[in-house]
Structure formats: C-alpha cells, structure tokens
Design a protein around this motif. Sequence first.
Motif, PDB file in Angstrom:
ATOM      1  N   GLY A  37      32.983  27.328  -0.001  1.00  0.00           N
ATOM      2  CA  GLY A  37      34.307  27.541   0.568  1.00  0.00           C
ATOM      3  C   GLY A  37      35.458  27.328  -0.384  1.00  0.00           C
ATOM      4  O   GLY A  37      36.622  27.339   0.022  1.00  0.00           O
ATOM      5  N   SER A  38      35.151  27.125  -1.660  1.00  0.00           N
ATOM      6  CA  SER A  38      36.208  26.993  -2.659  1.00  0.00           C
ATOM      7  C   SER A  38      35.994  28.054  -3.722  1.00  0.00           C
ATOM      8  O   SER A  38      35.064  28.856  -3.650  1.00  0.00           O
ATOM      9  CB  SER A  38      36.208  25.588  -3.271  1.00  0.00           C
ATOM     10  OG  SER A  38      34.977  25.339  -3.929  1.00  0.00           O
ATOM     11  N   GLY A  39      36.853  28.051  -4.722  1.00  0.00           N
ATOM     12  CA  GLY A  39      36.730  29.046  -5.770  1.00  0.00           C
ATOM     13  C   GLY A  39      37.486  30.321  -5.427  1.00  0.00           C
ATOM     14  O   GLY A  39      38.033  30.482  -4.326  1.00  0.00           O
ATOM     15  N   GLN A  40      37.515  31.239  -6.394  1.00  0.00           N
ATOM     16  CA  GLN A  40      38.251  32.480  -6.241  1.00  0.00           C
ATOM     17  C   GLN A  40      37.379  33.656  -6.669  1.00  0.00           C
ATOM     18  O   GLN A  40      36.412  33.488  -7.410  1.00  0.00           O
ATOM     19  CB  GLN A  40      39.537  32.468  -7.103  1.00  0.00           C
ATOM     20  CG  GLN A  40      40.557  31.423  -6.696  1.00  0.00           C
ATOM     21  CD  GLN A  40      40.195  30.033  -7.190  1.00  0.00           C
ATOM     22  OE1 GLN A  40      39.682  29.860  -8.292  1.00  0.00           O
ATOM     23  NE2 GLN A  40      40.442  29.039  -6.361  1.00  0.00           N
ATOM     24  N   TYR A 120      44.458  47.783 -13.420  1.00  0.00           N
ATOM     25  CA  TYR A 120      45.308  48.333 -14.479  1.00  0.00           C
ATOM     26  C   TYR A 120      45.319  47.462 -15.729  1.00  0.00           C
ATOM     27  O   TYR A 120      46.302  47.426 -16.461  1.00  0.00           O
ATOM     28  CB  TYR A 120      46.726  48.537 -13.941  1.00  0.00           C
ATOM     29  CG  TYR A 120      46.777  49.580 -12.853  1.00  0.00           C
ATOM     30  CD1 TYR A 120      46.875  50.935 -13.166  1.00  0.00           C
ATOM     31  CD2 TYR A 120      46.693  49.218 -11.510  1.00  0.00           C
ATOM     32  CE1 TYR A 120      46.898  51.898 -12.178  1.00  0.00           C
ATOM     33  CE2 TYR A 120      46.723  50.189 -10.508  1.00  0.00           C
ATOM     34  CZ  TYR A 120      46.815  51.515 -10.853  1.00  0.00           C
ATOM     35  OH  TYR A 120      46.838  52.481  -9.872  1.00  0.00           O
ATOM     36  N   GLY A 121      44.211  46.759 -15.949  1.00  0.00           N
ATOM     37  CA  GLY A 121      44.116  45.931 -17.132  1.00  0.00           C
ATOM     38  C   GLY A 121      42.687  45.512 -17.371  1.00  0.00           C
ATOM     39  O   GLY A 121      41.779  45.811 -16.583  1.00  0.00           O
ATOM     40  N   PRO A 122      42.433  44.796 -18.459  1.00  0.00           N
ATOM     41  CA  PRO A 122      41.069  44.401 -18.831  1.00  0.00           C
ATOM     42  C   PRO A 122      40.579  43.179 -18.072  1.00  0.00           C
ATOM     43  O   PRO A 122      41.331  42.517 -17.351  1.00  0.00           O
ATOM     44  CB  PRO A 122      41.205  44.101 -20.324  1.00  0.00           C
ATOM     45  CG  PRO A 122      42.598  43.554 -20.440  1.00  0.00           C
ATOM     46  CD  PRO A 122      43.428  44.358 -19.467  1.00  0.00           C
ATOM     47  N   LEU A 123      39.327  42.890 -18.258  1.00  0.00           N
ATOM     48  CA  LEU A 123      38.720  41.673 -17.736  1.00  0.00           C
ATOM     49  C   LEU A 123      39.261  40.479 -18.521  1.00  0.00           C
ATOM     50  O   LEU A 123      39.460  40.565 -19.732  1.00  0.00           O
ATOM     51  CB  LEU A 123      37.204  41.761 -17.902  1.00  0.00           C
ATOM     52  CG  LEU A 123      36.350  40.629 -17.345  1.00  0.00           C
ATOM     53  CD1 LEU A 123      36.334  40.672 -15.834  1.00  0.00           C
ATOM     54  CD2 LEU A 123      34.915  40.733 -17.891  1.00  0.00           C
ATOM     55  N   PRO A 124      39.490  39.343 -17.858  1.00  0.00           N
ATOM     56  CA  PRO A 124      39.903  38.154 -18.604  1.00  0.00           C
ATOM     57  C   PRO A 124      38.725  37.554 -19.361  1.00  0.00           C
ATOM     58  O   PRO A 124      37.573  37.968 -19.171  1.00  0.00           O
ATOM     59  CB  PRO A 124      40.386  37.213 -17.490  1.00  0.00           C
ATOM     60  CG  PRO A 124      39.564  37.585 -16.310  1.00  0.00           C
ATOM     61  CD  PRO A 124      39.388  39.086 -16.410  1.00  0.00           C
ATOM     62  N   PRO A 125      38.954  36.560 -20.199  1.00  0.00           N
ATOM     63  CA  PRO A 125      37.846  35.879 -20.901  1.00  0.00           C
ATOM     64  C   PRO A 125      37.060  35.025 -19.909  1.00  0.00           C
ATOM     65  O   PRO A 125      37.404  33.873 -19.654  1.00  0.00           O
ATOM     66  CB  PRO A 125      38.568  35.030 -21.959  1.00  0.00           C
ATOM     67  CG  PRO A 125      39.945  34.829 -21.406  1.00  0.00           C
ATOM     68  CD  PRO A 125      40.279  36.052 -20.618  1.00  0.00           C
ATOM     69  N   VAL A 126      36.019  35.583 -19.340  1.00  0.00           N
ATOM     70  CA  VAL A 126      35.351  34.983 -18.182  1.00  0.00           C
ATOM     71  C   VAL A 126      34.681  33.655 -18.480  1.00  0.00           C
ATOM     72  O   VAL A 126      34.368  32.904 -17.551  1.00  0.00           O
ATOM     73  CB  VAL A 126      34.319  35.976 -17.596  1.00  0.00           C
ATOM     74  CG1 VAL A 126      35.023  37.181 -17.003  1.00  0.00           C
ATOM     75  CG2 VAL A 126      33.312  36.415 -18.657  1.00  0.00           C
ATOM     76  N   SER A 129      37.314  28.024 -19.721  1.00  0.00           N
ATOM     77  CA  SER A 129      37.205  26.985 -18.696  1.00  0.00           C
ATOM     78  C   SER A 129      38.130  27.235 -17.509  1.00  0.00           C
ATOM     79  O   SER A 129      37.819  26.830 -16.386  1.00  0.00           O
ATOM     80  CB  SER A 129      37.506  25.611 -19.310  1.00  0.00           C
ATOM     81  OG  SER A 129      38.811  25.590 -19.880  1.00  0.00           O
ATOM     82  N   GLU A 130      39.258  27.922 -17.736  1.00  0.00           N
ATOM     83  CA  GLU A 130      40.192  28.140 -16.627  1.00  0.00           C
ATOM     84  C   GLU A 130      39.644  29.120 -15.587  1.00  0.00           C
ATOM     85  O   GLU A 130      40.197  29.244 -14.490  1.00  0.00           O
ATOM     86  CB  GLU A 130      41.550  28.620 -17.135  1.00  0.00           C
ATOM     87  CG  GLU A 130      41.555  29.959 -17.811  1.00  0.00           C
ATOM     88  CD  GLU A 130      42.942  30.304 -18.366  1.00  0.00           C
ATOM     89  OE1 GLU A 130      43.429  31.397 -18.054  1.00  0.00           O
ATOM     90  OE2 GLU A 130      43.521  29.469 -19.087  1.00  0.00           O
ATOM     91  N   TYR A 131      38.567  29.824 -15.930  1.00  0.00           N
ATOM     92  CA  TYR A 131      37.935  30.738 -14.975  1.00  0.00           C
ATOM     93  C   TYR A 131      36.608  30.194 -14.466  1.00  0.00           C
ATOM     94  O   TYR A 131      35.815  30.936 -13.875  1.00  0.00           O
ATOM     95  CB  TYR A 131      37.722  32.110 -15.621  1.00  0.00           C
ATOM     96  CG  TYR A 131      39.012  32.825 -15.910  1.00  0.00           C
ATOM     97  CD1 TYR A 131      39.691  33.506 -14.903  1.00  0.00           C
ATOM     98  CD2 TYR A 131      39.578  32.792 -17.181  1.00  0.00           C
ATOM     99  CE1 TYR A 131      40.899  34.153 -15.155  1.00  0.00           C
ATOM    100  CE2 TYR A 131      40.779  33.427 -17.449  1.00  0.00           C
ATOM    101  CZ  TYR A 131      41.428  34.104 -16.436  1.00  0.00           C
ATOM    102  OH  TYR A 131      42.619  34.742 -16.682  1.00  0.00           O
ATOM    103  N   ALA A 132      36.369  28.897 -14.651  1.00  0.00           N
ATOM    104  CA  ALA A 132      35.090  28.300 -14.262  1.00  0.00           C
ATOM    105  C   ALA A 132      34.831  28.391 -12.761  1.00  0.00           C
ATOM    106  O   ALA A 132      33.678  28.455 -12.328  1.00  0.00           O
ATOM    107  CB  ALA A 132      35.042  26.845 -14.721  1.00  0.00           C
ATOM    108  N   ASP A 133      35.896  28.399 -11.956  1.00  0.00           N
ATOM    109  CA  ASP A 133      35.745  28.425 -10.501  1.00  0.00           C
ATOM    110  C   ASP A 133      35.829  29.835  -9.921  1.00  0.00           C
ATOM    111  O   ASP A 133      35.895  30.006  -8.704  1.00  0.00           O
ATOM    112  CB  ASP A 133      36.815  27.556  -9.833  1.00  0.00           C
ATOM    113  CG  ASP A 133      36.649  26.080 -10.171  1.00  0.00           C
ATOM    114  OD1 ASP A 133      35.539  25.695 -10.589  1.00  0.00           O
ATOM    115  OD2 ASP A 133      37.621  25.321 -10.016  1.00  0.00           O
TER     116      ASP A 133
END
Length: 355
Positions: A37-40, A120-126, A129-133
């Motif tokens: 129930g958390s994360g994005q 309309y843009g690229p994938l972020p650096p998956v 650490s800021e995309y860990a969730d």
Amino acid sequence: RREAVAILAQAMLWLWVGAPLAASDALSSAEAKWRAGSGQLWFQHMRRAGGTMMCLEMLNHIDEIGWARGPNHVREDLERWGCLNPWWEMQDILSFVGGAPAILEALHVNGSFNAVTQEYGPLPPVYDSEYADWVFVTSLRSPWTRVLSQVQHEMWPCCSSAQLFQHCVRGKYREVWWAADNHPDTILGIPPHRVSDSPGVFFDNYYTRVLSGKTWAEGVGPEDVNTALLALRRFSVIVVLEEVALTHWQFVCYLGIRILRSPRRHNTWSAHKDSQQSGHIKKVCDLVSEASRSEFELRNVLDEQVYTAGKALAIERVAACAREPPSHLAAWEVHEIRKAVVPELEVLRKATQQV
C-alpha cells in the motif's frame, strides 16, 4: 534469418547470465512496498506501443493506481486527462518538474496520488536511491509495426511517396511531417520540455533512447542498449502488445492488481488500434513503406534487441511466478498462469536451440 537468430541469442544471453543480482533485489523491494500500500508507480508510455490502451485498463483500478487528476478530482477530470497529469501535460516530467522528490511533492500537494505517466521524455535513472520506492511499467511492440502505426496515425505525410517515407526513416524532414489533425507539440511535447527536438527520435532506436535517457543524443550505440536492457530488469510489468495475456499475469503476480477483466483475451489491442485508423491511409502507407522496411530494421537493430529481450523477460517473469506462486494468488489463477506461460516458454526453447 541469421540476423534474427543473432539478436535473439544476445537477448537470451543477457537475460540469463548478464543481469546483476542488484536489479532483482531492487525490484523485489519496490514491489513489496507497492503491494503493502505504499510506493509509487511510473508508467513509461511508449508512443504507439499499446500505451493508451494500457492506460485505459489501469484507469479501471483508480483505487489502487492513483493517477493525478484535475483540481476537482471527479470522474470528468479522469476521463479528460486519462493517465496524463494535468500539471505537466505533454511535457517531459524530469525536465519540467525534476527528480523523484519534486514529483512526489507535486503529487502530495495536489492530492493523495501515487502514479505518473512519462510520454514526452526519457526514463529516469531507475537504480538511483530516490526511485527505490517506485515500481515501473512500460509497453513494447515490434519496432517496425510501432513506427508504421505512428506514421499512419500521426505522421502520414511521410507516406506521400516511397521516397518521402525513406527520407523520414533517415531523419530528413524537408516537408511538413505531422498529420493535419495533429500538432508537433502533441507528438514531441511542448517546448522546451520535449522528448526531442526532432521526430527522428521515433525512427532511430526509440526504445533504446528512452530507456537509456538518450532521447536528445545524436546517436546511440552498444553501451546504450546495455543500459536500456539493464533498465528493463527494473520493470515490474513489460506490456508486450502482441502478447496481451502476459500483461495481466505480470500485474497480478508482482503488483497484486487484476488488471484485465478477461485475462484470456489475446491480441485485441492491436486489432482495436488498426480498426481506428483510415483504411485508405493504411493501404497507402503499407504500400510505400515496404521499400524502406529493410533499411529501417537495419538502422534499428538495437531496438530489436530491446524488444526481443523485453518479451523474453516478460515471459520469464510470468514463468517465475508459475514456479513459485505468491500467497495472494488464488489456486485458479496459478492454474491459468501455468497454462498461459507454457506455450511461450516452448517458443523460447525452440528459438534458443537454433542459436
């Protein structure tokens, strides 16, 4: 034939021995948080690869996938915006808003939302650490059929003649390239936050560019396709337009979402998309494009690797779920998953025997 087998060989080698364990660890951790129930959720919308149809399916699950909507948060806003965010419509999120912290702030300030679409843009650096969730979803389609669909729907002046289509494949746009009922901003994005400054991005290894973050680069090479392939390892769901059933079971197994009302429905999205386009335009484009098909496929061999590996990864992910079903699956779902994935694994087995 030999080229196709070589592409499959490279994709299979990467799939089974080339991906680091860190990719699997990061993926499992993000998926566990999402199911709790958390994360994005980040939906990387590839143009003309089934993204809009996938969006419509996900909109049926707004209690689980909270797409950002207009200021009134009512059904009319949802239907108006779909999976697009009204605060950065037709703009590269990373360029316009910033990284994950800024995106999260925008989502929370405007409501309790947990999902965004990047078209309309690229994938972020998956792996940052800021995309860990975050969990990631995307859609892929055979590179040739994808670009042909895009030309037929959005860029049909390229079909004015075989020579003009060849110019489009080569990135030489001397004439108006967008269709009369479109605008360059709806295809590339609103300046200055566009996916690229040229429609050539869609003809030159589009998947590789988006997944490696090189949509504005002059060219891409082997190191970029390696980056793209590693990024695919971080996706929870890889929608393969030609293999719709695999989509449902990836959502069920890894995100806990029963995305399709009829998981046995196969190959309906392609038929639906084809039925929407002008029959005359399709016939003309099919005719004038064929002379450039070999050149396009040669120029887009990196994308063919991405597509092949993406499909193989989707199959393997569903197969892994069938081998070790998670506790939230019902017994009948496990049975259906095993029925769905066995034919696909047999295709992979026969293909790799030829390598």
